[in-house]
Design a protein around this motif. Structure first.
Motif, PDB file in Angstrom:
ATOM      1  N   TYR A 112       0.832  -1.203   0.000  1.00  0.00           N
ATOM      2  CA  TYR A 112       0.000   0.000   0.000  1.00  0.00           C
ATOM      3  C   TYR A 112       0.869   1.256   0.000  1.00  0.00           C
ATOM      4  N   LEU A 113       1.952   1.240   0.748  1.00  0.00           N
ATOM      5  CA  LEU A 113       2.827   2.415   0.813  1.00  0.00           C
ATOM      6  C   LEU A 113       3.447   2.707  -0.550  1.00  0.00           C
ATOM      7  N   ALA A 114       3.699   1.665  -1.336  1.00  0.00           N
ATOM      8  CA  ALA A 114       4.246   1.869  -2.681  1.00  0.00           C
ATOM      9  C   ALA A 114       3.262   2.598  -3.583  1.00  0.00           C
ATOM     10  N   LEU A 115       1.960   2.474  -3.281  1.00  0.00           N
ATOM     11  CA  LEU A 115       0.929   3.116  -4.106  1.00  0.00           C
ATOM     12  C   LEU A 115       0.686   4.574  -3.727  1.00  0.00           C
ATOM     13  N   LEU A 116       1.178   4.993  -2.571  1.00  0.00           N
ATOM     14  CA  LEU A 116       0.874   6.341  -2.063  1.00  0.00           C
ATOM     15  C   LEU A 116       1.133   7.462  -3.064  1.00  0.00           C
ATOM     16  N   PRO A 117       2.256   7.469  -3.797  1.00  0.00           N
ATOM     17  CA  PRO A 117       2.497   8.584  -4.722  1.00  0.00           C
ATOM     18  C   PRO A 117       1.485   8.691  -5.853  1.00  0.00           C
ATOM     19  N   PHE A 118       0.725   7.622  -6.085  1.00  0.00           N
ATOM     20  CA  PHE A 118      -0.185   7.593  -7.232  1.00  0.00           C
ATOM     21  C   PHE A 118      -1.651   7.547  -6.820  1.00  0.00           C
ATOM     22  N   ALA A 119      -1.938   7.662  -5.521  1.00  0.00           N
ATOM     23  CA  ALA A 119      -3.295   7.464  -5.015  1.00  0.00           C
ATOM     24  C   ALA A 119      -3.993   8.781  -4.710  1.00  0.00           C
ATOM     25  N   GLU A 120      -5.204   8.937  -5.254  1.00  0.00           N
ATOM     26  CA  GLU A 120      -6.052  10.036  -4.814  1.00  0.00           C
ATOM     27  C   GLU A 120      -6.703   9.680  -3.488  1.00  0.00           C
ATOM     28  N   ALA A 121      -7.081   8.409  -3.340  1.00  0.00           N
ATOM     29  CA  ALA A 121      -7.746   7.973  -2.109  1.00  0.00           C
ATOM     30  C   ALA A 121      -7.684   6.454  -1.994  1.00  0.00           C
ATOM     31  N   PHE A 122      -7.875   5.986  -0.759  1.00  0.00           N
ATOM     32  CA  PHE A 122      -7.995   4.562  -0.475  1.00  0.00           C
ATOM     33  C   PHE A 122      -9.353   4.314   0.160  1.00  0.00           C
ATOM     34  N   TYR A 123     -10.084   3.335  -0.358  1.00  0.00           N
ATOM     35  CA  TYR A 123     -11.308   2.849   0.257  1.00  0.00           C
ATOM     36  C   TYR A 123     -10.988   1.482   0.848  1.00  0.00           C
ATOM     37  N   ILE A 124     -10.991   1.389   2.165  1.00  0.00           N
ATOM     38  CA  ILE A 124     -10.594   0.154   2.839  1.00  0.00           C
ATOM     39  C   ILE A 124     -11.788  -0.449   3.562  1.00  0.00           C
ATOM     40  N   ASP A 125     -12.037  -1.719   3.304  1.00  0.00           N
ATOM     41  CA  ASP A 125     -13.166  -2.412   3.932  1.00  0.00           C
ATOM     42  C   ASP A 125     -12.858  -2.743   5.385  1.00  0.00           C
ATOM     43  N   LEU A 126     -13.854  -2.550   6.232  1.00  0.00           N
ATOM     44  CA  LEU A 126     -13.796  -3.032   7.611  1.00  0.00           C
ATOM     45  C   LEU A 126     -14.952  -4.009   7.765  1.00  0.00           C
ATOM     46  N   LYS A 127     -14.617  -5.290   7.896  1.00  0.00           N
ATOM     47  CA  LYS A 127     -15.630  -6.342   7.813  1.00  0.00           C
ATOM     48  C   LYS A 127     -16.082  -6.826   9.176  1.00  0.00           C
ATOM     49  N   GLY A 128     -16.099  -5.920  10.149  1.00  0.00           N
ATOM     50  CA  GLY A 128     -16.531  -6.278  11.487  1.00  0.00           C
ATOM     51  C   GLY A 128     -15.614  -5.670  12.517  1.00  0.00           C
ATOM     52  N   ALA A 129     -15.938  -5.917  13.792  1.00  0.00           N
ATOM     53  CA  ALA A 129     -15.137  -5.371  14.887  1.00  0.00           C
ATOM     54  C   ALA A 129     -14.457  -6.463  15.690  1.00  0.00           C
ATOM     55  N   GLU A 130     -15.089  -7.614  15.782  1.00  0.00           N
ATOM     56  CA  GLU A 130     -14.571  -8.706  16.599  1.00  0.00           C
ATOM     57  C   GLU A 130     -13.661  -9.586  15.743  1.00  0.00           C
ATOM     58  N   GLU A 131     -12.391  -9.642  16.111  1.00  0.00           N
ATOM     59  CA  GLU A 131     -11.362 -10.282  15.288  1.00  0.00           C
ATOM     60  C   GLU A 131     -11.677 -11.739  14.966  1.00  0.00           C
ATOM     61  N   GLU A 132     -11.938 -12.532  15.970  1.00  0.00           N
ATOM     62  CA  GLU A 132     -12.125 -13.963  15.753  1.00  0.00           C
ATOM     63  C   GLU A 132     -13.326 -14.246  14.861  1.00  0.00           C
ATOM     64  N   THR A 133     -14.425 -13.530  15.095  1.00  0.00           N
ATOM     65  CA  THR A 133     -15.632 -13.753  14.293  1.00  0.00           C
ATOM     66  C   THR A 133     -15.417 -13.338  12.845  1.00  0.00           C
ATOM     67  N   ALA A 134     -14.818 -12.167  12.643  1.00  0.00           N
ATOM     68  CA  ALA A 134     -14.581 -11.683  11.279  1.00  0.00           C
ATOM     69  C   ALA A 134     -13.662 -12.616  10.506  1.00  0.00           C
ATOM     70  N   GLU A 154      -1.568   8.482   8.790  1.00  0.00           N
ATOM     71  CA  GLU A 154      -0.379   9.146   9.321  1.00  0.00           C
ATOM     72  C   GLU A 154       0.513   9.687   8.218  1.00  0.00           C
ATOM     73  N   ARG A 155       0.420   9.102   7.032  1.00  0.00           N
ATOM     74  CA  ARG A 155       1.223   9.549   5.897  1.00  0.00           C
ATOM     75  C   ARG A 155       0.458  10.506   4.998  1.00  0.00           C
ATOM     76  N   GLY A 156      -0.687  10.975   5.466  1.00  0.00           N
ATOM     77  CA  GLY A 156      -1.432  12.000   4.748  1.00  0.00           C
ATOM     78  C   GLY A 156      -2.378  11.503   3.683  1.00  0.00           C
ATOM     79  N   ALA A 157      -2.620  10.197   3.642  1.00  0.00           N
ATOM     80  CA  ALA A 157      -3.513   9.657   2.621  1.00  0.00           C
ATOM     81  C   ALA A 157      -4.968   9.962   2.950  1.00  0.00           C
ATOM     82  N   ASP A 158      -5.785  10.078   1.897  1.00  0.00           N
ATOM     83  CA  ASP A 158      -7.229  10.236   2.032  1.00  0.00           C
ATOM     84  C   ASP A 158      -7.819   8.825   2.160  1.00  0.00           C
ATOM     85  N   VAL A 159      -8.291   8.492   3.357  1.00  0.00           N
ATOM     86  CA  VAL A 159      -8.759   7.135   3.639  1.00  0.00           C
ATOM     87  C   VAL A 159     -10.236   7.149   4.014  1.00  0.00           C
ATOM     88  N   THR A 160     -11.009   6.304   3.378  1.00  0.00           N
ATOM     89  CA  THR A 160     -12.403   6.089   3.734  1.00  0.00           C
ATOM     90  C   THR A 160     -12.592   4.633   4.128  1.00  0.00           C
TER      91      THR A 160
END
Length: 206
Positions: A112-134, A154-160
């Motif tokens: 992901y860090l390698a993509l930073l110079p070329f990324a307008e934004a990252f859309y990252i899935d969060l598939k739950g809160a409880e680690e074992e269940t997810a 922390e590196r200034g990326a636009d993250v959703t």
């Protein structure tokens, strides 16, 4: 260099700002029961070179420029083909096309860090809160996704963070509050809630 592409959708308006072209990368090792693109799970896609994919993307460049759009890498999972994903992203960037990455957030951080110079934004899935269940249900680790989002922010990326609201799984009050706390601690300011639907049911039957 070639990559496996499951499909290329033009005039997409739901995968980022403006009018976009969505490139669906073939292959995903997760097993989310509610996946709306099950046809992209296997590795059997069309082999395309970076130049061939770029040629398709450039067909709608006037619409990107007029609407503030661009290309979105989705899937499947783009980061299961990290070298091809990076090469195509860099080429799009060199041609003045903005790139949004839609990912489950399970690949190594360095990809992901390698993509930073070329990324307008990252859309990252969060598939739950409880680690074992997810992990048991989807194969995805919430801890890993939140760890990634924290480092990107922390590196200034636009993250959703994108959260599918699955009945009895992620739509409970406890789950929503817990996910909210995790994202707040990671510094994520943007969340997209994805309502559950049955639009992919015909795909599963096929």
């Amino acid at each position: 260099m070639t990559g496996r592409i499951g499909g290329i959708q033009r005039f997409s308006v739901g995968d980022g700002p403006g009018i976009r072209t969505t490139v669906f990368f073939q292959g995903c090792s997760l097993r989310c029961p509610w996946c709306h693109n099950p046809e992209y799970r296997t590795g059997e896609g069309v082999e395309m070179t970076v130049s061939q994919a770029l040629e398709k993307i450039l067909e709608d460049q006037p619409f990107y420029e007029e609407s503030g759009g661009g290309v979105t890498f989705s899937g499947g999972e783009p980061l299961e083909q990290p070298a091809f994903c990076l090469a195509l992203a860099q080429t799009c960037h060199e041609n003045g096309i903005s790139v949004v990455f839609d990912s489950a957030g399970q690949a190594p951080l360095e990809d992901y860090l390698a993509l930073l110079p070329f990324a307008e934004a990252f859309y990252i899935d969060l598939k739950g809160a409880e680690e074992e269940t997810a992990l048991r249900v989807t194969g995805a680790s919430p801890k890993k996704a939140v760890f990634l989002m924290k480092h990107l922010v922390e590196r200034g990326a636009d993250v959703t963070a994108r959260i599918p609201l699955i009945p009895g799984f992620t739509d409970t009050e406890e789950s929503v509050l817990q996910m909210g706390r995790l994202l707040a601690e990671a510094g994520v300011r943007h969340v997209s809630l994805l309502p559950f639907h049955n639009l992919a049911s015909r795909k599963y039957k096929n």
